[in-house]
Motif scaffolding. Structure first.
Motif, PDB file in Angstrom:
ATOM      1  N   ASP A 109       0.845  -1.196   0.000  1.00 44.86           N
ATOM      2  CA  ASP A 109       0.000   0.000   0.000  1.00 44.86           C
ATOM      3  C   ASP A 109       0.882   1.247   0.000  1.00 44.86           C
ATOM      4  N   PRO A 110       0.747   2.116  -1.012  1.00 42.34           N
ATOM      5  CA  PRO A 110       1.602   3.304  -1.121  1.00 42.34           C
ATOM      6  C   PRO A 110       1.563   4.204   0.116  1.00 42.34           C
ATOM      7  N   GLU A 111       0.460   4.228   0.821  1.00 35.81           N
ATOM      8  CA  GLU A 111       0.367   5.039   2.047  1.00 35.81           C
ATOM      9  C   GLU A 111       1.321   4.494   3.112  1.00 35.81           C
ATOM     10  N   ILE A 112       1.443   3.186   3.204  1.00 35.77           N
ATOM     11  CA  ILE A 112       2.377   2.563   4.150  1.00 35.77           C
ATOM     12  C   ILE A 112       3.808   2.876   3.734  1.00 35.77           C
ATOM     13  N   VAL A 113       4.098   2.791   2.460  1.00 31.43           N
ATOM     14  CA  VAL A 113       5.442   3.092   1.962  1.00 31.43           C
ATOM     15  C   VAL A 113       5.816   4.533   2.311  1.00 31.43           C
ATOM     16  N   ARG A 114       4.903   5.481   2.096  1.00 32.91           N
ATOM     17  CA  ARG A 114       5.176   6.883   2.425  1.00 32.91           C
ATOM     18  C   ARG A 114       5.444   7.046   3.920  1.00 32.91           C
ATOM     19  N   HIS A 115       4.631   6.393   4.731  1.00 31.53           N
ATOM     20  CA  HIS A 115       4.791   6.510   6.174  1.00 31.53           C
ATOM     21  C   HIS A 115       6.150   5.962   6.630  1.00 31.53           C
ATOM     22  N   VAL A 116       6.526   4.803   6.142  1.00 30.71           N
ATOM     23  CA  VAL A 116       7.814   4.204   6.511  1.00 30.71           C
ATOM     24  C   VAL A 116       8.960   5.090   6.014  1.00 30.71           C
ATOM     25  N   THR A 117       8.832   5.633   4.822  1.00 33.37           N
ATOM     26  CA  THR A 117       9.856   6.527   4.286  1.00 33.37           C
ATOM     27  C   THR A 117      10.006   7.766   5.161  1.00 33.37           C
ATOM     28  N   ASP A 118       8.884   8.340   5.584  1.00 35.95           N
ATOM     29  CA  ASP A 118       8.920   9.510   6.468  1.00 35.95           C
ATOM     30  C   ASP A 118       9.590   9.176   7.799  1.00 35.95           C
ATOM     31  N   LEU A 119       9.259   8.020   8.369  1.00 40.63           N
ATOM     32  CA  LEU A 119       9.875   7.607   9.630  1.00 40.63           C
ATOM     33  C   LEU A 119      11.380   7.416   9.474  1.00 40.63           C
ATOM     34  N   ALA A 120      11.799   6.810   8.378  1.00 41.55           N
ATOM     35  CA  ALA A 120      13.224   6.602   8.141  1.00 41.55           C
ATOM     36  C   ALA A 120      13.945   7.939   7.973  1.00 41.55           C
ATOM     37  N   ALA A 121      13.349   8.867   7.231  1.00 40.37           N
ATOM     38  CA  ALA A 121      13.958  10.191   7.038  1.00 40.37           C
ATOM     39  C   ALA A 121      14.084  10.919   8.375  1.00 40.37           C
ATOM     40  N   GLU A 122      13.072  10.816   9.189  1.00 36.47           N
ATOM     41  CA  GLU A 122      13.113  11.440  10.519  1.00 36.47           C
ATOM     42  C   GLU A 122      14.208  10.805  11.369  1.00 36.47           C
ATOM     43  N   ASP A 123      14.303   9.497  11.309  1.00 36.53           N
ATOM     44  CA  ASP A 123      15.273   8.767  12.119  1.00 36.53           C
ATOM     45  C   ASP A 123      16.711   9.145  11.769  1.00 36.53           C
ATOM     46  N   ILE A 124      16.988   9.388  10.503  1.00 33.31           N
ATOM     47  CA  ILE A 124      18.361   9.720  10.114  1.00 33.31           C
ATOM     48  C   ILE A 124      18.577  11.234   9.996  1.00 33.31           C
ATOM     49  N   GLY A 125      17.565  12.006  10.371  1.00 30.65           N
ATOM     50  CA  GLY A 125      17.721  13.451  10.450  1.00 30.65           C
ATOM     51  C   GLY A 125      17.540  14.203   9.157  1.00 30.65           C
ATOM     52  N   LEU A 126      16.908  13.607   8.167  1.00 30.66           N
ATOM     53  CA  LEU A 126      16.721  14.301   6.890  1.00 30.66           C
ATOM     54  C   LEU A 126      15.598  15.336   6.926  1.00 30.66           C
ATOM     55  N   ASP A 127      14.791  15.327   7.966  1.00 38.95           N
ATOM     56  CA  ASP A 127      13.687  16.261   8.033  1.00 38.95           C
ATOM     57  C   ASP A 127      13.986  17.451   8.957  1.00 38.95           C
ATOM     58  N   ASP A 128      15.219  17.544   9.450  1.00 38.33           N
ATOM     59  CA  ASP A 128      15.586  18.650  10.332  1.00 38.33           C
ATOM     60  C   ASP A 128      15.558  19.966   9.579  1.00 38.33           C
ATOM     61  N   ASP A 129      15.087  21.012  10.258  1.00 40.77           N
ATOM     62  CA  ASP A 129      15.005  22.342   9.639  1.00 40.77           C
ATOM     63  C   ASP A 129      16.292  23.143   9.852  1.00 40.77           C
ATOM     64  N   ALA A 130      17.334  22.522  10.348  1.00 39.31           N
ATOM     65  CA  ALA A 130      18.580  23.223  10.676  1.00 39.31           C
ATOM     66  C   ALA A 130      19.281  23.768   9.489  1.00 39.31           C
TER      67      ALA A 130
END
Length: 71
Positions: free
Chosen positions: A50-71
């Motif tokens: 399900d593409p919604e699950i893929v997006r969610h997991v991708t977002d979690l992974a990006a957050e975990d490795i710090g790709l979503d930081d606003d720094a």
């Protein structure tokens, strides 16, 4: 005695062409998708996680490795 798959997380798999959705054990995802696509879609990548699950997991992974930081 329950099998390992009874306790395994179940992943939603969708096939828009067949208009089907199912939930299968995580350990069976690659083989199930491949088998479905081979048997019903001549090997084309139609059924998928399900593409919604893929997006969610991708977002979690990006957050975990710090790709979503606003720094």
């Amino acid at each position: 005695m329950p099998s390992d798959d009874d306790d395994s997380p179940r992943v939603p798999i969708v096939c828009e062409e067949c208009d089907t959705t199912s939930r299968i054990p995580l350990s069976e995802v690659p083989d199930t998708i491949q088998r479905h696509n081979d048997q019903l879609h001549d090997g084309d990548d139609v059924a998928q996680v399900d593409p919604e699950i893929v997006r969610h997991v991708t977002d979690l992974a990006a957050e975990d490795i710090g790709l979503d930081d606003d720094a």
